[in-house]
Design a protein around this motif. Structure first.
Motif, PDB file in Angstrom:
ATOM      1  N   ALA A  78       0.825  -1.207   0.000  1.00 15.04           N
ATOM      2  CA  ALA A  78       0.000   0.000   0.000  1.00 15.04           C
ATOM      3  C   ALA A  78       0.859   1.258   0.000  1.00 15.04           C
ATOM      4  CB  ALA A  78      -0.930  -0.013   1.217  1.00 15.04           C
ATOM      5  N   VAL A  79       1.956   1.261   0.759  1.00 14.81           N
ATOM      6  CA  VAL A  79       2.877   2.399   0.748  1.00 14.81           C
ATOM      7  C   VAL A  79       3.453   2.586  -0.649  1.00 14.81           C
ATOM      8  CG1 VAL A  79       5.100   3.252   1.605  1.00 14.81           C
ATOM      9  CG2 VAL A  79       3.435   2.296   3.205  1.00 14.81           C
ATOM     10  N   ALA A  80       3.799   1.483  -1.302  1.00 15.40           N
ATOM     11  CA  ALA A  80       4.329   1.572  -2.666  1.00 15.40           C
ATOM     12  C   ALA A  80       3.291   2.138  -3.622  1.00 15.40           C
ATOM     13  CB  ALA A  80       4.793   0.196  -3.138  1.00 15.40           C
ATOM     14  N   ALA A  81       2.042   1.684  -3.520  1.00 12.76           N
ATOM     15  CA  ALA A  81       0.990   2.185  -4.402  1.00 12.76           C
ATOM     16  C   ALA A  81       0.805   3.686  -4.215  1.00 12.76           C
ATOM     17  CB  ALA A  81      -0.320   1.444  -4.129  1.00 12.76           C
ATOM     18  N   ALA A  82       0.828   4.135  -2.955  1.00 14.58           N
ATOM     19  CA  ALA A  82       0.644   5.564  -2.690  1.00 14.58           C
ATOM     20  C   ALA A  82       1.827   6.381  -3.178  1.00 14.58           C
ATOM     21  CB  ALA A  82       0.438   5.780  -1.194  1.00 14.58           C
ATOM     22  N   THR A  83       3.033   5.819  -3.101  1.00 17.33           N
ATOM     23  CA  THR A  83       4.241   6.543  -3.474  1.00 17.33           C
ATOM     24  C   THR A  83       4.446   6.559  -4.990  1.00 17.33           C
ATOM     25  OG1 THR A  83       5.263   5.874  -1.387  1.00 17.33           O
ATOM     26  CG2 THR A  83       6.737   6.699  -3.099  1.00 17.33           C
ATOM     27  N   LEU A  84       4.207   5.427  -5.626  1.00 19.76           N
ATOM     28  CA  LEU A  84       4.458   5.309  -7.060  1.00 19.76           C
ATOM     29  C   LEU A  84       3.304   5.847  -7.884  1.00 19.76           C
ATOM     30  CD1 LEU A  84       6.041   1.743  -7.033  1.00 19.76           C
ATOM     31  CD2 LEU A  84       7.219   3.959  -7.120  1.00 19.76           C
ATOM     32  N   LEU A 111      -5.774  -5.642   0.334  1.00 18.97           N
ATOM     33  CA  LEU A 111      -7.013  -4.916   0.056  1.00 18.97           C
ATOM     34  C   LEU A 111      -7.426  -4.068   1.263  1.00 18.97           C
ATOM     35  CD1 LEU A 111      -9.282  -4.313  -1.903  1.00 18.97           C
ATOM     36  CD2 LEU A 111     -10.456  -6.378  -1.091  1.00 18.97           C
ATOM     37  N   THR A 112      -7.227  -4.606   2.458  1.00 21.02           N
ATOM     38  CA  THR A 112      -7.558  -3.851   3.672  1.00 21.02           C
ATOM     39  C   THR A 112      -6.762  -2.553   3.743  1.00 21.02           C
ATOM     40  OG1 THR A 112      -8.104  -5.865   4.897  1.00 21.02           O
ATOM     41  CG2 THR A 112      -7.565  -3.923   6.198  1.00 21.02           C
ATOM     42  N   PHE A 113      -5.462  -2.629   3.483  1.00 16.13           N
ATOM     43  CA  PHE A 113      -4.630  -1.434   3.565  1.00 16.13           C
ATOM     44  C   PHE A 113      -4.883  -0.480   2.403  1.00 16.13           C
ATOM     45  CE2 PHE A 113      -2.383  -4.035   6.629  1.00 16.13           C
ATOM     46  CZ  PHE A 113      -2.055  -3.099   7.606  1.00 16.13           C
ATOM     47  N   LEU A 114      -5.154  -1.014   1.211  1.00 14.60           N
ATOM     48  CA  LEU A 114      -5.491  -0.139   0.087  1.00 14.60           C
ATOM     49  C   LEU A 114      -6.802   0.591   0.342  1.00 14.60           C
ATOM     50  CD1 LEU A 114      -4.505  -2.369  -2.965  1.00 14.60           C
ATOM     51  CD2 LEU A 114      -3.365  -0.274  -2.216  1.00 14.60           C
ATOM     52  N   PRO A 164      -1.765  -0.011 -20.340  1.00 16.42           N
ATOM     53  CA  PRO A 164      -0.583   0.861 -20.397  1.00 16.42           C
ATOM     54  C   PRO A 164      -0.447   1.658 -19.097  1.00 16.42           C
ATOM     55  CG  PRO A 164      -1.851   1.009 -22.427  1.00 16.42           C
ATOM     56  CD  PRO A 164      -2.685   0.202 -21.475  1.00 16.42           C
ATOM     57  N   GLY A 165       0.767   1.712 -18.590  1.00 10.94           N
ATOM     58  CA  GLY A 165       1.017   2.470 -17.373  1.00 10.94           C
ATOM     59  C   GLY A 165       0.609   1.783 -16.091  1.00 10.94           C
ATOM     60  N   SER A 166       0.323   0.490 -16.146  1.00 11.06           N
ATOM     61  CA  SER A 166      -0.100  -0.221 -14.939  1.00 11.06           C
ATOM     62  C   SER A 166       1.022  -0.276 -13.900  1.00 11.06           C
ATOM     63  CB  SER A 166      -0.533  -1.646 -15.284  1.00 11.06           C
ATOM     64  OG  SER A 166      -1.744  -1.668 -15.997  1.00 11.06           O
ATOM     65  N   LEU A 167       0.608  -0.367 -12.650  1.00 11.97           N
ATOM     66  CA  LEU A 167       1.516  -0.631 -11.538  1.00 11.97           C
ATOM     67  C   LEU A 167       1.243  -2.036 -11.045  1.00 11.97           C
ATOM     68  CD1 LEU A 167       3.523   0.039  -9.243  1.00 11.97           C
ATOM     69  CD2 LEU A 167       1.610   1.106  -8.008  1.00 11.97           C
ATOM     70  N   ILE A 168       2.280  -2.872 -11.035  1.00 12.49           N
ATOM     71  CA  ILE A 168       2.153  -4.237 -10.525  1.00 12.49           C
ATOM     72  C   ILE A 168       2.895  -4.336  -9.202  1.00 12.49           C
ATOM     73  CG2 ILE A 168       2.708  -6.663 -10.904  1.00 12.49           C
ATOM     74  CD1 ILE A 168       2.289  -6.318 -13.809  1.00 12.49           C
TER      75      ILE A 168
END
Length: 332
Positions: A121-127, A147-150, A220-224
């Motif tokens: 979740a930290v990575a998703a918020a940062t990237l 999912l809970t943290f997202l 295109p541009g997805s974050l994995i």
């Protein structure tokens, strides 16, 4: 010795998602500042057994409150799932920084799962990520925590797409999601290609041991969020913007990045560490063209950050069982 059970850990961490996210974020920053010691994990494997393993993750974390040292001993036995048991189990020991004596023995699977999910979740918020939902590949404990943290960070999200090789498991996961977040649309798909195409944010948390997935169906541009580390082909890694927790740790043990390094002969395909980005206090906008892949090997320092949080809160609440004679009689 203080012993903290699964119930004790849950009493501290349930509902404390923001505190967990802050602890994980702070641990990444300390690691980027060189204020950790994180030796390579030790993998205990068994002759003739390719799937099961037990891993030791020792670490030191120089937190502002007080330095912490300890070790996580975590097992992964994927066959447990078919028997109705959790795949992973763990214990964490924290040691006194004054005497070296073990001070607390903590049930570690809950901590391990939540630090992994919080790091995602930290990575998703940062990237940076766009859209209003996420695709989860692998319907186990880790992805439910993800999912809970997202949802903690993005409460407005309204859509989740699920894939698992075991369709019954995916359906049970969907039922849990519907009960927890009744306002969320949950889709179960029969093909992994449909899952990765459904949202620009994809989280892989499987028990895969060899690469099996490329990026051809991703938007295109997805974050994995590549938590299981061995799903993506080396070619996919080499063509992506790669962010890791620690390059030395993630480029080993036949991870997708390790295979990519062998193929390329270098690590130039790794663009950043998450700690470096956090230390720079920069939030990146989503890359609209290239695939971005976050591959965290899982630093023991993150486990220590949450174990220390649990230990401190448990002492405040008077939780746990004390064993005063655990180390025996003190000699002169």
């Amino acid at each position: 010795m203080l012993i903290l059970s699964h119930g004790d850990v849950r009493r501290v961490l349930d509902g404390a998602e923001h505190e967990v996210l802050a602890a994980v974020r702070a641990a990444y920053v300390l690691h980027a500042q060189g204020r950790t010691a994180v030796p390579h994990s030790v993998f205990l494997r068994f002759p003739g057994d390719e799937r099961n393993r037990i891993i030791a993750l020792p670490a030191f974390l120089d937190t502002p409150e007080a330095p912490v040292a300890g070790v996580k001993w975590v097992s992964s036995f994927p066959g447990n799932v078919a028997e109705g048991l959790d795949r992973a189990s763990a214990a964490i020991i924290l040691n006194s920084m004054r005497t070296g004596h073990p001070e607390v023995f903590i049930e570690g699977a809950t901590i391990s799962a939540r630090r992994t999910a919080a790091s995602a979740a930290v990575a998703a918020a940062t990237l940076g990520t766009s859209g209003s939902g996420v695709s989860l590949v692998g319907c186990g404990v880790i992805n439910f925590e993800v999912l809970t943290f997202l949802r903690t960070l993005y409460p407005e999200w309204d859509s989740v797409t699920l894939f698992d090789l075991d369709q019954a498991r995916a359906s049970a996961f969907a039922d849990r999601c519907a009960a927890r977040w009744p306002d969320t649309k949950v889709d179960v798909v029969a093909r992994i290609e449909d899952a990765v195409a459904a949202h620009p944010l994809v989280c892989l948390a499987t028990s895969a041991t060899v690469p099996h997935l490329d990026a051809s169906r991703c938007r295109p541009g997805s974050l994995i969020l590549h938590l299981s580390l061995r799903d993506l082909t080396p070619e996919t890694i080499l063509s992506s913007v790669n962010v890791v927790d620690d390059a030395d740790h993630v480029c080993r043990a036949a991870t997708s990045l390790h295979l990519a390094e062998r193929q390329a002969g270098h690590r130039d395909f790794i663009a950043h560490s998450l700690g470096e980005l956090l230390l720079a206090d920069g939030q990146r906008s989503p890359n609209t063209d290239a695939l971005t892949v976050f591959s965290p090997f899982g630093l023991g320092a993150l486990d220590l950050a949450l174990a220390d949080l649990v230990h401190r809160r448990a002492r405040e609440l008077g939780l746990g069982t004390r064993v005063p004679d655990f180390l025996g009689t003190v000699s002169a």
